[in-house]
Enzyme design. Sequence first.
Site, mmCIF file in Angstrom:
data_model
loop_
_atom_site.group_PDB
_atom_site.id
_atom_site.type_symbol
_atom_site.label_atom_id
_atom_site.label_comp_id
_atom_site.label_asym_id
_atom_site.label_seq_id
_atom_site.Cartn_x
_atom_site.Cartn_y
_atom_site.Cartn_z
ATOM 1 N N ASP A 240 0.857 -1.196 0.000
ATOM 2 C CA ASP A 240 0.000 0.000 0.000
ATOM 3 C C ASP A 240 0.893 1.246 0.000
ATOM 4 O OD1 ASP A 240 -2.075 1.725 0.221
ATOM 5 O OD2 ASP A 240 -2.590 1.223 2.284
ATOM 6 N N LYS A 242 1.011 3.856 -2.119
ATOM 7 C CA LYS A 242 0.360 5.102 -2.573
ATOM 8 C C LYS A 242 1.327 6.014 -3.331
ATOM 9 C CE LYS A 242 -3.309 5.131 0.841
ATOM 10 N NZ LYS A 242 -2.748 4.302 1.921
ATOM 11 N N ASP A 245 4.316 10.482 -7.010
ATOM 12 C CA ASP A 245 5.339 11.400 -7.516
ATOM 13 C C ASP A 245 5.241 11.504 -9.043
ATOM 14 O OD1 ASP A 245 7.705 12.985 -7.543
ATOM 15 O OD2 ASP A 245 8.352 11.949 -5.721
ATOM 16 N N SER A 300 -10.435 7.506 3.536
ATOM 17 C CA SER A 300 -11.267 7.382 4.736
ATOM 18 C C SER A 300 -10.916 8.474 5.744
ATOM 19 C CB SER A 300 -11.041 6.004 5.366
ATOM 20 O OG SER A 300 -9.665 5.833 5.664
ATOM 21 N N GLN A 359 -8.528 9.135 11.060
ATOM 22 C CA GLN A 359 -9.071 7.926 10.424
ATOM 23 C C GLN A 359 -10.522 7.745 10.867
ATOM 24 O OE1 GLN A 359 -9.221 5.929 8.099
ATOM 25 N NE2 GLN A 359 -8.078 4.066 8.465
ATOM 26 N N GLY A 379 -6.768 -2.906 9.556
ATOM 27 C CA GLY A 379 -5.419 -2.819 10.103
ATOM 28 C C GLY A 379 -5.425 -3.087 11.592
ATOM 29 N N ARG A 380 -5.462 -1.979 12.360
ATOM 30 C CA ARG A 380 -5.315 -2.105 13.806
ATOM 31 C C ARG A 380 -6.398 -2.933 14.485
ATOM 32 N NH1 ARG A 380 -4.518 4.190 14.152
ATOM 33 N NH2 ARG A 380 -5.510 3.917 12.122
HETATM 34 O O1 LIG Z 1 -5.142 2.848 0.566
HETATM 35 C C1 LIG Z 1 -5.361 2.469 1.710
HETATM 36 O O2 LIG Z 1 -5.179 1.300 2.027
HETATM 37 C C2 LIG Z 1 -6.015 3.408 2.644
HETATM 38 C C3 LIG Z 1 -6.816 4.382 2.081
HETATM 39 C C4 LIG Z 1 -7.651 5.158 2.894
HETATM 40 O O3 LIG Z 1 -8.447 5.964 2.412
HETATM 41 N N1 LIG Z 1 -7.613 4.956 4.237
HETATM 42 C C5 LIG Z 1 -6.786 4.027 4.821
HETATM 43 O O4 LIG Z 1 -6.852 3.876 6.049
HETATM 44 N N2 LIG Z 1 -5.948 3.280 4.032
HETATM 45 C C6 LIG Z 1 -5.019 2.299 4.650
HETATM 46 O O5 LIG Z 1 -5.780 1.291 5.314
HETATM 47 C C7 LIG Z 1 -5.128 0.894 6.538
HETATM 48 C C8 LIG Z 1 -6.106 1.128 7.665
HETATM 49 O O6 LIG Z 1 -5.557 0.749 8.883
HETATM 50 P P1 LIG Z 1 -6.403 0.791 10.239
HETATM 51 O O7 LIG Z 1 -6.903 2.202 10.423
HETATM 52 O O8 LIG Z 1 -5.407 0.414 11.272
HETATM 53 O O9 LIG Z 1 -7.510 -0.196 10.064
HETATM 54 C C9 LIG Z 1 -3.852 1.720 6.641
HETATM 55 O O10 LIG Z 1 -2.798 0.927 6.121
HETATM 56 C C10 LIG Z 1 -4.090 2.901 5.720
HETATM 57 O O11 LIG Z 1 -2.904 3.365 5.133
#
Ligand SMILES: O=C(O)c1cc(=O)[nH]c(=O)n1[C@@H]1O[C@H](COP(=O)(O)O)[C@@H](O)[C@H]1O
Length: 409
Positions: A240, A242, A245, A300, A359, A379-380
Site C-alpha cells: 500500500d 500510494k 510522484d 477514509s 481515520q 489494520g489495527r
Molecule cells: O489505501 C489504503 O489502504 C487506505 C486508504 C484510505 O483511504 N484509508 C486508509 O486507512 N488506508 C489504509 O488502510 C489501513 C487502515 O488501517 P487501520 O486504520 O489500522 O484499520 C492503513 O494501512 C491505511 O494506510
Amino acid sequence: MVSFNEKLKAFAVELYKVDAVKFGEFKTKVGLMTPVYCDLRVLVSHPKLMETLATLLIEYLEKIKNFNLLCGVPYTALPIATVVSIKTAIPMVMRRSERNTTAPKNAIVLLNREQGGAKILENNGIKMHALLSLTELMQFLREADCIDHEMVSRVKNYLAGTQVDVKSFQKVLSEDRLKMSFLARAKLAKNPVAAELFQIMATKQTNLCVAADVTNSVDLLNLAELVEIAERHNFILFEDRKFADIGKTVELQYSKGIYKISSWAKLVTAHSLTGKGVLDAIKGSEDSDKRGVFLLAETSAAGSLITADYTKATLTLAEEYPELIAGIVCQSPLFLANPGLIQLTPGVQLESKSDSLGQQYNTPESIVLDRGADVAVVGRGITKAMEKEAAAKKYKDMLWASYSKRIEQ
Ligand SMILES: O=C(O)c1cc(=O)[nH]c(=O)n1[C@@H]1O[C@H](COP(=O)(O)O)[C@@H](O)[C@H]1O
C-alpha cells in the site's frame, strides 16, 4: 385563494423550522458530502406538518390518473403514505425488501434533488413526480430569509458537481457489480491479478485484506519468507505504497532502490494526483503484465481535500488502463460500475469510530452493504487486538457474511 405554490412555500419554511431540511456539511449514507440534508423522519413528531404534507400530496395526486394503490417506501414514507391512504380511501400495499414486488409506474417524491434520479427512474419505466425541486426549495427558503445567497450558490455548485452519470448507472443496473458473485466477476476482470484475487476470494471465502502496518521485519517477516508463505497459503502480497510522484521517480520507487517493490508485490496503490505518468511508469516496468494497481479515488480520512471532481477524474483515468488497474480505493458504492474492477475500502473497525489522527471507521456490515466494498482493509482492528488470530477470524466471517447477504438480496 391560496395557490398550491404558496402552500408549498409555507410548508418548505415549516420543514426548515423543524430541521427536516438542514444546511451545513453532511455525509450521506453512501459517503458523499452534501451541504443540504433532508431528513423527513422527524415529521412523525410533528402531526400537523404530517397532515399538511398529506393534504399537499392529495392535491398533487389529482394530476396523476391511472393508479389505484399506494406504497410508502420504508421507513420514512410509510407513515406519510398511511395518512394519504386514510384520507383518500386509496388502499395501500407494503414493500418488503426480502420479497420481489412488481415495479410501480409512478413514484411521488417530496423533493427532487436534481442529481439524475428522475432520469434513472424514467429509463426503468417509472415516472417521477416531485412536489418540489431542490432549486425551488432553495428559492423558497431564500425568499423567506431562512438562508443567505451564499448558501444558495453553494448548493447550486454542489448540484453542478454531483450529477450522477446516468449512462454508467444504467450499466450498473443491468450488470450490477454489487449483486454479482466474485466468481462471475473473475471472468470480467481485465487485470490478471484482479482475476486471481476474485478467484482466491471465492475459493477461500474471504474478502478481508489485512493491513500489516508494522515498522520492522521482526514484527512481520522478511520479504523472501513472506513471498514463499503467500504462495504456499494462496494469498496476494499488496504494497500500500500510494505512489504519487512524477512518473520517473515512481519508476525508481517501484522497481529499484532497497525495496524493489515490483519484485514481490503483485498489487500496489497509487494516487491519481500526478496523472498518467505514475501509471505509465508502472506499466513500463518488467513483469507489469503480472501486476495490478489500485487507484485511490477517495480516502477514509476526515477532512480529506479530495473533491467529487477529483474522484470522477480518477475513475476516468482508471478506464484508460484496463489491463493495469485492478480496482479503485474508495468509500462509496456509487463510483465503481465495472464489475471487472474491485472496490477496496479501508476504515473498518468494530471497537472504535475513529482514531486521533482523522481515520474514520465503519463496521464490516456497513462497509460491504452500505459502502459497496468488495475487499475491506482492516489494520489495527486485527494487528492491535490481544487475540490477533481470533480477531482476524471474526472480521473475515463478518465481512464474508455481509458479501453473501449482498449478492443474495
Ligand atoms: O489505501 C489504503 O489502504 C487506505 C486508504 C484510505 O483511504 N484509508 C486508509 O486507512 N488506508 C489504509 O488502510 C489501513 C487502515 O488501517 P487501520 O486504520 O489500522 O484499520 C492503513 O494501512 C491505511 O494506510
